[in-house]
Write a protein that holds these residues in place. Structure first.
Motif, PDB file in Angstrom:
ATOM      1  N   ALA A 304       0.950  -1.298   0.002  1.00  0.00           N
ATOM      2  CA  ALA A 304      -0.139   0.006  -0.171  1.00  0.00           C
ATOM      3  C   ALA A 304       0.659   0.780  -0.329  1.00  0.00           C
ATOM      4  O   ALA A 304       0.410   2.388  -1.121  1.00  0.00           O
ATOM      5  N   PRO A 305       1.888   1.362   1.292  1.00  0.00           N
ATOM      6  CA  PRO A 305       2.280   2.774   0.550  1.00  0.00           C
ATOM      7  C   PRO A 305       3.461   2.971  -0.286  1.00  0.00           C
ATOM      8  O   PRO A 305       3.282   3.846  -1.027  1.00  0.00           O
ATOM      9  N   LEU A 306       4.006   1.609  -1.100  1.00  0.00           N
ATOM     10  CA  LEU A 306       4.238   1.883  -2.632  1.00  0.00           C
ATOM     11  C   LEU A 306       3.057   2.431  -3.426  1.00  0.00           C
ATOM     12  O   LEU A 306       3.271   3.582  -4.402  1.00  0.00           O
ATOM     13  N   ALA A 307       2.042   1.969  -3.640  1.00  0.00           N
ATOM     14  CA  ALA A 307       1.214   2.678  -4.313  1.00  0.00           C
ATOM     15  C   ALA A 307       0.788   3.471  -4.103  1.00  0.00           C
ATOM     16  O   ALA A 307       0.446   4.721  -5.581  1.00  0.00           O
ATOM     17  N   ILE A 308       0.428   3.974  -2.714  1.00  0.00           N
ATOM     18  CA  ILE A 308       0.089   5.414  -2.245  1.00  0.00           C
ATOM     19  C   ILE A 308       0.864   6.081  -2.883  1.00  0.00           C
ATOM     20  O   ILE A 308       0.793   7.922  -3.371  1.00  0.00           O
ATOM     21  N   ALA A 309       2.751   5.892  -2.670  1.00  0.00           N
ATOM     22  CA  ALA A 309       3.511   7.141  -2.809  1.00  0.00           C
ATOM     23  C   ALA A 309       3.507   6.997  -4.644  1.00  0.00           C
ATOM     24  O   ALA A 309       3.496   7.999  -5.170  1.00  0.00           O
ATOM     25  N   ALA A 310       3.113   6.254  -5.107  1.00  0.00           N
ATOM     26  CA  ALA A 310       2.407   6.437  -6.792  1.00  0.00           C
ATOM     27  C   ALA A 310       1.340   7.151  -7.009  1.00  0.00           C
ATOM     28  O   ALA A 310       1.676   7.587  -8.044  1.00  0.00           O
ATOM     29  N   GLY A 311       0.734   7.789  -5.899  1.00  0.00           N
ATOM     30  CA  GLY A 311      -0.852   8.307  -6.683  1.00  0.00           C
ATOM     31  C   GLY A 311      -1.421   7.530  -6.757  1.00  0.00           C
ATOM     32  O   GLY A 311      -2.694   8.206  -7.515  1.00  0.00           O
ATOM     33  N   ASP A 312      -1.538   6.045  -6.701  1.00  0.00           N
ATOM     34  CA  ASP A 312      -2.512   5.002  -6.832  1.00  0.00           C
ATOM     35  C   ASP A 312      -3.271   4.810  -5.781  1.00  0.00           C
ATOM     36  O   ASP A 312      -3.294   5.066  -4.630  1.00  0.00           O
ATOM     37  N   GLU A 313      -4.687   4.260  -6.338  1.00  0.00           N
ATOM     38  CA  GLU A 313      -5.116   3.350  -4.988  1.00  0.00           C
ATOM     39  C   GLU A 313      -5.309   2.349  -4.416  1.00  0.00           C
ATOM     40  O   GLU A 313      -5.341   1.477  -5.554  1.00  0.00           O
ATOM     41  N   ILE A 314      -5.587   1.559  -3.668  1.00  0.00           N
ATOM     42  CA  ILE A 314      -5.213  -0.232  -3.534  1.00  0.00           C
ATOM     43  C   ILE A 314      -6.460  -0.504  -2.682  1.00  0.00           C
ATOM     44  O   ILE A 314      -6.369   0.438  -1.462  1.00  0.00           O
ATOM     45  N   SER A 315      -7.101  -1.397  -2.611  1.00  0.00           N
ATOM     46  CA  SER A 315      -7.929  -1.885  -1.800  1.00  0.00           C
ATOM     47  C   SER A 315      -8.351  -3.523  -2.322  1.00  0.00           C
ATOM     48  O   SER A 315      -7.546  -4.556  -3.183  1.00  0.00           O
ATOM     49  N   PHE A 316      -8.590  -4.068  -0.996  1.00  0.00           N
ATOM     50  CA  PHE A 316      -8.383  -5.262  -0.918  1.00  0.00           C
ATOM     51  C   PHE A 316      -9.763  -6.110  -0.329  1.00  0.00           C
ATOM     52  O   PHE A 316     -10.592  -5.523   0.674  1.00  0.00           O
ATOM     53  N   ASP A 317     -10.299  -7.013  -0.814  1.00  0.00           N
ATOM     54  CA  ASP A 317     -11.183  -8.638  -0.324  1.00  0.00           C
ATOM     55  C   ASP A 317     -11.417  -9.469  -0.550  1.00  0.00           C
ATOM     56  O   ASP A 317     -11.143 -10.255  -1.844  1.00  0.00           O
ATOM     57  N   ALA A 318     -12.003 -10.290  -0.033  1.00  0.00           N
ATOM     58  CA  ALA A 318     -12.319 -11.846  -0.608  1.00  0.00           C
ATOM     59  C   ALA A 318     -13.839 -12.420   0.213  1.00  0.00           C
ATOM     60  O   ALA A 318     -14.078 -11.770   0.797  1.00  0.00           O
ATOM     61  N   GLU A 319     -14.424 -13.183  -0.710  1.00  0.00           N
ATOM     62  CA  GLU A 319     -15.181 -13.688  -0.283  1.00  0.00           C
ATOM     63  C   GLU A 319     -15.193 -14.593   0.948  1.00  0.00           C
ATOM     64  O   GLU A 319     -16.901 -14.426   1.703  1.00  0.00           O
TER      65      GLU A 319
END
Length: 436
Positions: A304-319
């Motif tokens: 997540a820190p890497l994605a946020i540092a690049a200006g992106d959003e990241i999420s997670f879910d599971a069934e």
């Protein structure tokens, strides 16, 4: 092979016939086959005597050899002749029937100084033929040797043996070639140490087998050196990369710091990829029951820190909360890291990255970037393959993901995400359904 045997037989017959004919020529000089033509021209008359009716063959010989003469007699003393008999030979005619075969020298004529006596069975009965002045032994006699029924019979026998026996022998001798071909099929970059066996092949192929085994040994040695280099290089890089990352974290929190942290993270990931390649080549993966939901959630949180540092959003879910698969946690984590990092690098700015785990053992990483064109989807998993040139990355990430998934007896596909962009989906067998 039949043609070769025929040529060998011809050469052998010629080699044997030439010295024999030369020996005979030195002793008698005359070609005694003319006796056949003479005997075939003699027949019985009504009174029981002998008459001469030259056949075509004898007429040709007489025309070609004007000095030809002969005297033919049977056991009862009946006789016929053609041409004058030399005076020195006349006394011998009385005892002619006591000879079976003879060569007579110095008969006292200038044209022919040698005469021959041959006993011959003909239609007129048994005849004793005394002749001279006819054809000499020469090249025609050698050619005639090849037309001999014995020669033709030997050639026929050799031909039959060649067609019936030689294929059996060759098949039996080369049976081991199929064996070493099967061994060669097992040779693979992931299955090293295999060597070809020379126990089942003919001795003539042993040098080839040894040469191939030597080449395989050199290849194994080269791969081993490459693995050691990759491992050593990756280990040496990890320490300065960790120090560099710590120092970048201490910089003021601005855009430049975020870009540096992203670059250092990519550099660290490259070092980890090199280590992962070495581990996969060494087949040091250890499978154990793993909750795919927890593993994917932890990796997503770490990235997540890497994605946020690049200006992106990241999420997670599971069934569901628990999806158990038999996996090597370290290598499977690396596969998920590479997919997320691939989305960060290629998704563009302000990309939404979504990681999801299904109850069937599937793991999906989707982004809202430009996606992957259909014509590139079959090649993106090849090593060092990149769709567009970039100033970072070595093109190893997706190839490493495919190899890791394959070692987990799963498969990976790429398609279009529901909201646009790329969708990578890993399918792994559940632990309960996996038989080891």
């Amino acid at each position: 092979m039949v043609l070769m045997q025929a040529l060998v037989l011809l050469a052998f017959t010629g080699a044997v016939a030439i010295p024999i004919i030369r020996l005979i020529s030195a002793e008698q000089g005359l070609d005694d086959r003319v006796v056949n033509d003479i005997a075939d021209s003699v027949h019985r008359n009504a009174a029981g005597g002998l008459d001469l009716t030259p056949n075509d063959a004898l007429q040709r010989v007489a025309a070609n050899y004007p000095t030809l003469w002969f005297y033919a007699s049977d056991a009862d003393g009946a006789s016929v002749q053609m041409g004058p008999v030399p005076a020195r030979i006349v006394p011998m005619l009385v005892g002619l029937t006591r000879l079976n075969s003879a060569n007579i020298a110095d008969i006292g004529t200038g044209a022919s100084t040698v005469a021959i006596v041959r006993r011959h069975d003909s239609q007129a009965g048994q005849l004793w033929v005394l002749t001279a002045g006819g054809p000499q032994i020469g090249a025609k006699s050698i050619v005639g040797a090849f037309a001999n029924p014995i020669f033709i019979g030997l050639l026929f026998v050799f031909t039959v043996v060649s067609f019936l026996y030689i294929p059996v022998v060759v098949t039996r001798q080369l049976r081991g070639v199929d064996h070493i071909a099967a061994e060669a099929d097992t040779i693979d970059v992931d299955q090293r140490g295999v060597r070809l066996s020379s126990a089942h092949v003919p001795d003539e192929l042993h040098p080839l087998v040894r040469a191939v085994n030597s080449a395989l040994q050199r290849l194994d040695d080269g791969i081993e050196r490459r693995q050691r280099f990759l491992a050593d290089a990756a280990h040496e890089l990890r320490t300065p990369i960790a120090i560099l990352y710590t120092r970048v974290e201490l910089l003021p929190d601005d855009e430049q710091r975020s870009r540096l942290m992203l670059d250092v993270a990519r550099l660290g990931n490259l070092a980890n990829q090199l280590l992962d390649l070495q581990r996969l080549d060494a087949d040091s993966t250890v499978f154990q029951p793993v909750n795919l939901v927890d593993l994917a959630a932890q990796v997503t949180a770490d990235m997540a820190p890497l994605a946020i540092a690049a200006g992106d959003e990241i999420s997670f879910d599971a069934e569901i909360d628990t999806v158990t698969v038999a996996a090597d946690p370290a290598s499977l984590s690396r596969a998920i890291v590479n997919l997320i990092q691939n989305a960060v690098i290629h998704g563009g700015k302000k990309t939404a990255i979504h990681v999801a785990v299904g109850r069937d053992g599937s793991l999906r990483v989707a982004d809202t970037g430009p996606g992957i064109a259909e014509e590139h989807r079959s090649t993106i998993f090849e090593p060092f393959n990149r769709i567009v040139p970039l100033d970072q990355g070595a093109g190893l990430g997706l190839n490493l993901v495919r190899d890791i998934v394959a070692r987990h007896h799963g498969h990976i596909t790429v398609g279009d995400a529901p909201g646009g962009g790329a969708l990578f989906e890993i399918s792994l067998p559940l632990a309960a359904a996996r038989v080891r």
